[in-house]
Write a protein that holds these residues in place. Structure first.
Motif, PDB file in Angstrom:
ATOM      1  N   LEU A 248     -51.156  51.987 -58.896  1.00  0.00           N
ATOM      2  CA  LEU A 248     -52.282  51.148 -59.327  1.00  0.00           C
ATOM      3  C   LEU A 248     -52.480  51.242 -60.840  1.00  0.00           C
ATOM      4  N   LYS A 249     -52.368  52.444 -61.362  1.00  0.00           N
ATOM      5  CA  LYS A 249     -52.516  52.628 -62.811  1.00  0.00           C
ATOM      6  C   LYS A 249     -51.472  51.817 -63.569  1.00  0.00           C
ATOM      7  N   ARG A 250     -50.226  51.879 -63.072  1.00  0.00           N
ATOM      8  CA  ARG A 250     -49.151  51.124 -63.735  1.00  0.00           C
ATOM      9  C   ARG A 250     -49.440  49.619 -63.687  1.00  0.00           C
ATOM     10  N   MET A 251     -49.988  49.181 -62.553  1.00  0.00           N
ATOM     11  CA  MET A 251     -50.325  47.767 -62.424  1.00  0.00           C
ATOM     12  C   MET A 251     -51.365  47.356 -63.465  1.00  0.00           C
ATOM     13  N   LEU A 252     -52.436  48.145 -63.586  1.00  0.00           N
ATOM     14  CA  LEU A 252     -53.517  47.797 -64.497  1.00  0.00           C
ATOM     15  C   LEU A 252     -53.108  47.947 -65.961  1.00  0.00           C
ATOM     16  N   GLN A 253     -52.151  48.833 -66.216  1.00  0.00           N
ATOM     17  CA  GLN A 253     -51.697  49.034 -67.591  1.00  0.00           C
ATOM     18  C   GLN A 253     -50.587  48.069 -67.989  1.00  0.00           C
ATOM     19  N   SER A 254     -50.196  47.182 -67.061  1.00  0.00           N
ATOM     20  CA  SER A 254     -49.176  46.188 -67.390  1.00  0.00           C
ATOM     21  C   SER A 254     -49.714  45.175 -68.399  1.00  0.00           C
ATOM     22  N   ILE A 255     -51.035  45.081 -68.484  1.00  0.00           N
ATOM     23  CA  ILE A 255     -51.687  44.290 -69.526  1.00  0.00           C
ATOM     24  C   ILE A 255     -52.566  45.251 -70.329  1.00  0.00           C
ATOM     25  N   LYS A 256     -52.274  45.415 -71.590  1.00  0.00           N
ATOM     26  CA  LYS A 256     -52.961  46.411 -72.415  1.00  0.00           C
ATOM     27  C   LYS A 256     -54.370  45.979 -72.799  1.00  0.00           C
ATOM     28  N   SER A 257     -54.568  44.684 -72.940  1.00  0.00           N
ATOM     29  CA  SER A 257     -55.868  44.188 -73.397  1.00  0.00           C
ATOM     30  C   SER A 257     -56.901  44.235 -72.271  1.00  0.00           C
ATOM     31  N   ASP A 258     -58.147  43.871 -72.598  1.00  0.00           N
ATOM     32  CA  ASP A 258     -59.177  43.754 -71.558  1.00  0.00           C
ATOM     33  C   ASP A 258     -58.722  42.748 -70.515  1.00  0.00           C
ATOM     34  N   LYS A 259     -58.990  43.051 -69.274  1.00  0.00           N
ATOM     35  CA  LYS A 259     -58.460  42.192 -68.218  1.00  0.00           C
ATOM     36  C   LYS A 259     -59.479  41.993 -67.110  1.00  0.00           C
ATOM     37  N   ILE A 260     -59.241  40.959 -66.346  1.00  0.00           N
ATOM     38  CA  ILE A 260     -60.022  40.688 -65.142  1.00  0.00           C
ATOM     39  C   ILE A 260     -59.113  40.952 -63.945  1.00  0.00           C
ATOM     40  N   LEU A 261     -59.613  41.694 -62.967  1.00  0.00           N
ATOM     41  CA  LEU A 261     -58.858  41.959 -61.741  1.00  0.00           C
ATOM     42  C   LEU A 261     -59.399  41.049 -60.645  1.00  0.00           C
ATOM     43  N   ILE A 262     -58.511  40.232 -60.085  1.00  0.00           N
ATOM     44  CA  ILE A 262     -58.903  39.330 -58.994  1.00  0.00           C
ATOM     45  C   ILE A 262     -58.227  39.805 -57.715  1.00  0.00           C
ATOM     46  N   LEU A 263     -59.041  40.114 -56.706  1.00  0.00           N
ATOM     47  CA  LEU A 263     -58.549  40.723 -55.466  1.00  0.00           C
ATOM     48  C   LEU A 263     -58.606  39.767 -54.287  1.00  0.00           C
ATOM     49  N   ASP A 264     -57.584  39.857 -53.453  1.00  0.00           N
ATOM     50  CA  ASP A 264     -57.657  39.311 -52.100  1.00  0.00           C
ATOM     51  C   ASP A 264     -58.758  40.096 -51.384  1.00  0.00           C
ATOM     52  N   LYS A 265     -59.708  39.407 -50.771  1.00  0.00           N
ATOM     53  CA  LYS A 265     -60.848  40.073 -50.130  1.00  0.00           C
ATOM     54  C   LYS A 265     -60.401  41.113 -49.098  1.00  0.00           C
ATOM     55  N   THR A 266     -59.270  40.853 -48.416  1.00  0.00           N
ATOM     56  CA  THR A 266     -58.807  41.783 -47.380  1.00  0.00           C
ATOM     57  C   THR A 266     -58.254  43.076 -47.968  1.00  0.00           C
ATOM     58  N   LEU A 267     -58.068  43.118 -49.296  1.00  0.00           N
ATOM     59  CA  LEU A 267     -57.540  44.324 -49.940  1.00  0.00           C
ATOM     60  C   LEU A 267     -58.645  45.193 -50.539  1.00  0.00           C
ATOM     61  N   THR A 268     -59.880  44.704 -50.548  1.00  0.00           N
ATOM     62  CA  THR A 268     -60.974  45.468 -51.153  1.00  0.00           C
ATOM     63  C   THR A 268     -61.166  46.800 -50.449  1.00  0.00           C
TER      64      THR A 268
END
Length: 589
Positions: free
Chosen positions: A12-32
């Motif tokens: 998960l960390k690697r996923m979120l760090q794939s974009i260095k700038s401020d980002k918005i995370l959009i989730l499939d509701k079934t993954l929450t």
């Protein structure tokens, strides 16, 4: 299993760090829910996910890049494309990274291409695999596998299970002995072996052999068990309130014991709650006396700490002594809070049970699985009375799996359900028949249940619910068929019940995997300090497991002196199992 959770968090960390700038995370509701079992919201925000949205909600914030984390469905791809087109229309420049779990599919790529956004979106994979739900339970938290694999014939979910098993073996060593029952389980074994052959052999540590055998079971091998009413504390919570991602949503008044408190609150159900860990496998009727006794102990312990000489000494007390007192008070306070929550919850469940014809239902279920008593009149009456399709279909399914019903009578019951709930349910009934949840046995003398029940000792007339010595207490006298199969496999004697296995749906597989010359003997599996070299068995359910089955397998481990780890696609019960096979328009109705 801590290593497995850490690995998923790192992904998960690697996923979120794939974009260095401020980002918005959009989730499939079934993954929450599954995401919450792996990482806290605070961790996601620390890694730059300042805003988190569900996929269905259009993002309006400007100048922030977007990471999508979704399941690979056409509907989700269309939502992603809608967001990209909306931004282009408003001339908002963003970077888009789309993570698909468990993996991208050709259909998803084609959908993005048809919508004209494939070139604008970087498509990547994030494979969660088995998520540690508790100290001895793993789950993919993907209930869609039951419908997609067993009804629709889409075996991509089996790939997810096989890859997850490979990941487990990277951490705990190659599993030498594999037992599988059912067509889907057989496919999982084939996929897993092929993946291992294609992988670099050095990925697997030859000195590790933490798991002695793996038992993989199709849910359709044992349909009877989820149709029965669970009688453990954890099981009955799921039956009456519904457990989702190891949590239940209850009125705040129930948790806090304040009748005037409004709103709802979540109660986590896992080993972090030490009291729950102790009582979750209890027969629910044995719970009241235990909670009463425990309340007295907790009150006594709390008062002893408060009245201790150290507290009275005040300023004469050292810092070390006061720290010890504060720690004891916190522990006692936490115990008291847990006790209050579960006492209130147990009382709430008891009140719900009293309003239902619960005891009669249990008696009729036990009559179905353990005798030849006439239950057809009861089933017919319940079909007419019950307000929910799943309850009616569940009773009919249990009856058809445990006794011979003549073709005309079977057709009569099916017609009764359709007439009671509407002709829209005709196709849902067909779905249940296709999967094998409901079905007609054409020959009176070839019904497998009486022989299976007798050979595997599935029915017990008397059960000690306070001090059970057998796994049958989890269903008021019925020992889960799945747990008996696990018991025989971990004893290494499936060959002794070959006749029973052949009478159950699907193929039977017994195979081995080479583990390397440096590996420990399977007898040494599970060796840890204080563990007395207890062997470990991994049990995998393809199509869902009930909480009562997990309790039965834990009890089995206690009786046999083994460690069991349960891995599943998701958690189920009779209602969930049936509702997930309804036609889509019926789910919305």
């Amino acid at each position: 299993l801590i290593a497995l959770r850490s690995f998923t968090r790192d992904e998960l960390k690697r996923m979120l760090q794939s974009i260095k700038s401020d980002k918005i995370l959009i989730l499939d509701k079934t993954l929450t829910g599954p995401l919450g079992l792996v990482a806290e919201m605070a961790m996601l925000k620390r890694l730059g996910a300042g805003q988190i949205y569900h996929l269905e909600i259009p993002v309006t914030a400007e100048s922030k890049d977007i990471i999508f984390l979704v399941r690979p469905t056409i509907r989700n791809m269309n939502c992603v494309a809608d967001q990209v087109h909306k931004d282009k229309k408003q001339k908002i420049q963003r970077k888009y990274v789309l993570y698909l779990t468990p993996r991208p599919t050709t259909v998803c790529t084609q959908t993005l291409q048809d919508r004209g956004v494939l070139g604008s979106v970087a498509v990547k994979t994030l494979h969660f695999g088995f998520i540690p739900v508790d100290a001895d339970v793993l789950s993919l938290e993907n209930e869609r596998i039951w419908r997609e694999v067993f009804l629709q014939g889409d075996i991509s979910g089996l790939w997810d299970i096989a890859r997850s098993l490979i990941r487990l073996q990277l951490f705990f060593g190659v599993i030498p002995n594999i037992y599988a029952k059912g067509e889907q389980s057989n496919t999982v074994v084939k996929l897993m072996k092929r993946m291992r052959e294609e992988a670099d052999p050095e990925m697997f540590d030859p000195s590790l052999c933490e798991i002695s055998e793996c038992v993989i079971l199709d849910r359709t091998t044992d349909i009877v068990t989820p149709l029965m009413t669970q009688m453990t504390y954890e099981g009955i919570i799921d039956e009456l309130l519904g457990v989702k991602n190891s949590c239940i949503s209850v009125d705040a008044s129930i948790k806090e014991g304040k009748p005037n408190r409004k709103g709802t609150t979540l109660v986590a159900l896992n080993s972090a709650d030490t009291l729950y860990k102790e009582i979750r496998d209890f027969h629910y009727r044995a719970l009241g006396h235990w909670l009463h006794t425990k309340a007295g102990e907790v009150r006594k312990r709390y008062n002893e700490v408060k009245k201790s000489q150290i507290v009275k000494a005040g300023s004469d007390t050292s810092i070390g002594q006061m720290k010890d007192v504060v720690k004891k008070l916190k522990t006692a306070s936490a115990e008291h809070n847990y006790l209050q929550t579960h006492s209130n919850l147990a009382h709430h469940l008891h009140e719900k049970v009293k309003r239902l014809t619960f005891d009669q239902k249990i008696d009729k279920e036990m009559a179905m699985i353990g005798s030849s008593d006439n239950v057809e009149d009861y089933v017919e009456a319940q079909i007419a009375k019950t307000k929910t399709f799943s309850k009616a279909a569940r009773l009919l399914a249990l009856m058809t799996h445990t006794r011979y019903i003549p073709a005309k009578r079977y057709s009569f019951f099916v017609n009764e359900i359709i007439q009671s709930f509407g002709y829209d349910y005709f196709f849902s009934m067909q779905n249940l028949e296709k999967v094998g949840v409901i079905g007609e046995v054409r020959n009176r003398y070839n019904h497998p249940w009486p022989t299976t029940r007798k050979r595997l000792s599935l029915h017990s007339e008397s059960v000690d619910i306070k001090k059970p010595s057998d796994i049958s207490y989890v269903y008021a006298g019925y020992a889960p068929l799945s747990a008996r199969l696990v018991e025989h496999a971990s004893n290494g004697n499936w060959i002794k019940i070959r006749d029973v296995l052949d009478s159950l749906p699907g193929s039977t597989v017994e195979t081995t995997q080479p583990v390397g010359t440096k590996s420990k003997s399977p007898i040494m599996v599970g060796e840890r300090k204080g563990d007395e070299r207890r062997p470990t068995t991994l049990v995998v359910f393809v199509g869902g497991v009930t909480y009562a089955e997990i309790s039965a397998i834990r009890k089995l481990g206690e009786i046999k002196g083994r460690n069991y780890i349960v891995a599943t696609t998701h958690f189920t019960n009779g209602d969930k199992l049936i509702n997930s096979l309804l036609e889509e328009n019926m789910k919305k109705a």
